[in-house]
Write an enzyme that holds these catalytic residues in place. Sequence first.
Site, short mmCIF file in Angstrom:
data_model
loop_
_atom_site.label_atom_id
_atom_site.label_comp_id
_atom_site.label_asym_id
_atom_site.label_seq_id
_atom_site.Cartn_x
_atom_site.Cartn_y
_atom_site.Cartn_z
CD GLU A 26 -2.92 -1.08 0.16
OE1 GLU A 26 -3.32 0.02 -0.27
OE2 GLU A 26 -3.31 -2.16 -0.30
CD GLU A 67 -3.61 3.26 4.40
OE1 GLU A 67 -3.99 2.45 3.53
OE2 GLU A 67 -4.04 4.42 4.46
CD GLU A 74 -7.92 -1.52 0.57
OE1 GLU A 74 -6.77 -1.96 0.33
OE2 GLU A 74 -8.24 -0.34 0.40
#
Length: 119
Positions: A26, A67, A74
């Site tokens: 990410e 995060e 996800e």
Amino acid sequence: MWQQIMRVRQRAIWSWDGFVHVFRTEGSLSQWLVANGFFAILAFVLPLSAGERGMLLMGGILVLAAECMNTAIERVVDDVSTEQRDAAKQAKDCGSAAVAVTGVAVGVAWVCVIVGLIW
């Protein structure tokens, strides 16, 4: 006692593995790390109280945690199914919103501290 120490050690390893995974996959985590580095320097350069400094540094770390949680959401959503579903999109969007809201909260804290310094 030894088992407890080994459990703590194992949990630390798993946590670090998770953080490394998020860092490698990410790009936004890297951006937040750079922002945290900049703001951490600023927090130590400005004439802040220990409480103000701690609050601002903690806020930046909480953005990193958000995060990591967003990435976990996800991964689970993508693991369940790769087909497009409204619930999957909503779950991912909510995770993203959590990161954004956390970032805004830290921004508000910075504004309050800076206004307090100027005033």
